[in-house]
Structures are given as structure tokens and as C-alpha cells.
Design a protein around this motif. Structure first.
Motif, PDB file in Angstrom:
ATOM      1  N   ALA A 153       2.645 -62.597 -12.743  1.00  0.00           N
ATOM      2  CA  ALA A 153       3.488 -63.691 -13.251  1.00  0.00           C
ATOM      3  C   ALA A 153       4.493 -63.175 -14.279  1.00  0.00           C
ATOM      4  O   ALA A 153       5.683 -63.535 -14.236  1.00  0.00           O
ATOM      5  CB  ALA A 153       2.601 -64.774 -13.859  1.00  0.00           C
ATOM      6  N   LEU A 154       4.042 -62.340 -15.206  1.00  0.00           N
ATOM      7  CA  LEU A 154       4.956 -61.806 -16.220  1.00  0.00           C
ATOM      8  C   LEU A 154       6.028 -60.919 -15.594  1.00  0.00           C
ATOM      9  O   LEU A 154       7.200 -60.959 -16.000  1.00  0.00           O
ATOM     10  CB  LEU A 154       4.160 -61.009 -17.256  1.00  0.00           C
ATOM     11  N   THR A 155       5.655 -60.141 -14.599  1.00  0.00           N
ATOM     12  CA  THR A 155       6.641 -59.283 -13.930  1.00  0.00           C
ATOM     13  C   THR A 155       7.679 -60.108 -13.192  1.00  0.00           C
ATOM     14  O   THR A 155       8.886 -59.797 -13.227  1.00  0.00           O
ATOM     15  CB  THR A 155       5.926 -58.325 -12.967  1.00  0.00           C
ATOM     16  N   LEU A 156       7.244 -61.165 -12.528  1.00  0.00           N
ATOM     17  CA  LEU A 156       8.188 -62.022 -11.809  1.00  0.00           C
ATOM     18  C   LEU A 156       9.112 -62.761 -12.774  1.00  0.00           C
ATOM     19  O   LEU A 156      10.323 -62.899 -12.504  1.00  0.00           O
ATOM     20  CB  LEU A 156       7.421 -63.020 -10.939  1.00  0.00           C
ATOM     21  N   VAL A 157       8.580 -63.235 -13.883  1.00  0.00           N
ATOM     22  CA  VAL A 157       9.432 -63.889 -14.889  1.00  0.00           C
ATOM     23  C   VAL A 157      10.466 -62.917 -15.419  1.00  0.00           C
ATOM     24  O   VAL A 157      11.651 -63.260 -15.581  1.00  0.00           O
ATOM     25  CB  VAL A 157       8.558 -64.448 -16.032  1.00  0.00           C
ATOM     26  N   TRP A 158      10.038 -61.702 -15.685  1.00  0.00           N
ATOM     27  CA  TRP A 158      10.971 -60.709 -16.207  1.00  0.00           C
ATOM     28  C   TRP A 158      12.058 -60.374 -15.177  1.00  0.00           C
ATOM     29  O   TRP A 158      13.255 -60.356 -15.496  1.00  0.00           O
ATOM     30  CB  TRP A 158      10.185 -59.451 -16.590  1.00  0.00           C
ATOM     31  N   VAL A 159      11.648 -60.127 -13.926  1.00  0.00           N
ATOM     32  CA  VAL A 159      12.600 -59.710 -12.898  1.00  0.00           C
ATOM     33  C   VAL A 159      13.547 -60.852 -12.510  1.00  0.00           C
ATOM     34  O   VAL A 159      14.766 -60.661 -12.399  1.00  0.00           O
ATOM     35  CB  VAL A 159      11.846 -59.186 -11.660  1.00  0.00           C
ATOM     36  N   LEU A 160      13.002 -62.057 -12.324  1.00  0.00           N
ATOM     37  CA  LEU A 160      13.823 -63.168 -11.839  1.00  0.00           C
ATOM     38  C   LEU A 160      14.652 -63.810 -12.947  1.00  0.00           C
ATOM     39  O   LEU A 160      15.811 -64.180 -12.729  1.00  0.00           O
ATOM     40  CB  LEU A 160      12.925 -64.225 -11.181  1.00  0.00           C
TER      41      LEU A 160
END
Length: 257
Positions: A63-70
Motif C-alpha cells: 500500500a505504501l509503495t503504491l501510494v508513493w508511486v501513484l
């Protein structure tokens, strides 16, 4: 002794002999009673709580990686007309999914999957293969970004660790396939290699954790436009580290059944 009565009969003397127990033997028994048993059971818990915690941490990392990337990086794009940064964003995304999440789940497969050993082995092998596929895409994104922008390759500590980890990861998978899947392997060879396979697997997983942390540190130094992005990156790094620790603990703890 003769009796004091006048009968002249004698009363036999009773001699009590006290056999003292050696102090050394008593001390040894006392130590044996106090010292705990040196085994994995001394943790006084099973792997089940750690397995559940690992799943929660894996979801947090994703979830944190997706928030950061998106949100902060604008997503991922492979179009030729797109910016090179969108291509480079695929590198941390696919590396985290492959090297961290898929590898961690593969390491815990023998504790998670219920059923015969053959099913556990198949899931373990398949998850590592999926991880290699994600890693290949992430590695391609990094080299493409460097090539499009005229940047040199493999100069940072992060890149050195990454190349070493990928090489050992692929070698470990190939050797394990030959020993444990190839029908011509001798059972004694499998038994001799099994502990080394576990050791090198955990060592390579720890190398992947270190590679991810050094890669996130590079993004932190470059995140000047969005100060709040630094907090997301730092929390991602902490979640990845905690996930690695919990995975190792879930492996060394006794099984839940």
C-alpha cells in the motif's frame, strides 16, 4: 552395652550410618533443574502469530509503495512519448513486489501452505519464479532510464548490491531446481544441500532488504519538491525492515501444528 537391670542380658547397639550425598552431584541436579532447554521451543510461541503479522506488513509495504508511486511519482508508463521518470518509477515498484513481497512469501511457503510437501514445494518454487519475473522487469526499467538519459550504470552501492542479489537469487533458484526438482538428484545429495539452501535463501533475502533500503535512501535525497514524500518513503523503508525481521522469525519458530 549391658543393661542396668540385673538380668545380665545384653541389648544390641543400633548404629545409624548417614551417607552424605556428594555436593557436586546435588549442584549438578540443581543446575539441570534451573537451566532452560536450548531449542526453538524456548521461544514459548509458534510461528502462527508471526505469519499473520507478516501478511499485514506485506499489505502495508504494498500500500505504501503504491501510494508513493501513484500519488507522488505520477504512476508508471512504458510509452515512448512518456517522461523517463515514469519509466524509472517501475523500477522500485516491481523490485518491491518481486524482491520483498514475493520472496518473503516464498520463504514462508512451507509454513503457510497446508497439504503435502509436494504442494508446499511447488508454491515455494513458483513464488520465487514470479519474483524473478518482477525483478527482471524492474531491472530493465532501471537500465532503460539510464540509457535514455545518458547516465552511467552500476556505480552506486545500491546498484552493486542489486546486481549481486539478483545473480545469487537466480543461481540459488537454478541449483535448488537441480537438487530438489530434477528427478535424477540423489536423496543423500538433497539432504546434504537442504540446510545450505535454507541458509543461502535467508541470506539472499536479507541482501534484498538491504538493497531496497539503500534504493529508498537515494529517493529520499532527491525528494525536495514534495517534503511529505519523504515521510512516505521512510515509512515504506521501516515497513520493509519489519517485514524482513518477521519473516525470519516466522521461519525459525516451530510450526503452528
Amino acid at each position: 552395652m549391658p543393661s542396668r537391670g540385673g538380668g545380665g542380658s545384653t541389648q544390641p547397639a543400633v548404629v545409624v550410618v548417614a551417607v552424605a550425598q556428594p555436593a557436586r552431584r546435588r549442584t549438578t541436579r540443581r543446575r539441570r533443574a534451573i537451566m532452560p532447554v536450548k531449542s526453538s521451543a524456548s521461544f514459548r510461541m509458534t510461528a502462527l502469530p508471526m505469519l499473520l503479522t507478516a501478511q499485514l506488513l506485506a499489505a502495508a509495504v504494498l500500500a505504501l509503495t503504491l501510494v508513493w508511486v501513484l500519488h507522488f511519482r505520477g504512476g508508471v508508463s512504458w510509452k515512448p512519448t512518456s517522461q523517463s521518470l515514469f519509466v524509472y518509477t517501475a523500477h522500485p515498484l516491481f523490485m518491491v513486489i518481486g524482491f520483498i513481497i514475493c520472496t518473503g512469501e516464498a520463504v514462508m511457503a512451507y509454513r503457510i501452505v497446508l497439504g503435502p510437501t509436494a504442494a508446499k514445494k511447488a508454491v515455494h518454487l513458483l513464488l520465487h519464479l514470479v519474483a524473478l519475473a518482477f525483478v527482471a522487469v524492474g531491472l530493465y526499467a532501471a537500465f532503460k532510464f539510464h540509457h535514455d538519459n545518458g547516465l552511467p550504470d552500476i556505480r552506486s552501492l545500491h546498484s552493486w548490491l542489486g546486481i549481486a542479489t539478483i545473480s545469487l537469487y537466480a543461481l540459488q533458484w537454478l541449483v535448488a531446481f537441480v537438487y530438489f526438482v530434477f528427478p535424477g538428484a540423489v536423496m543423500t545429495m538433497r539432504a546434504d544441500y537442504a540446510p545450505w539452501h535454507i541458509f543461502f535463501g535467508l541470506a539472499i533475502f536479507l541482501m534484498a532488504i538491504c538493497t531496497a533500503e539503500t534504493g529508498l535512501a537515494k529517493f529520499v535525497s532527491a525528494s525536495i519538491v514534495y517534503p511529505s514524500e519523504v515521510f512516505v518513503i521512510n515509512f515504506t523503508g521501516i515497513a520493509i525492515l519489519m517485514f524482513g525481521v518477521v519473516v525470519i522469525l516466522a521461519v525459525i519458530l516451530p510450526s503452528r501444528y
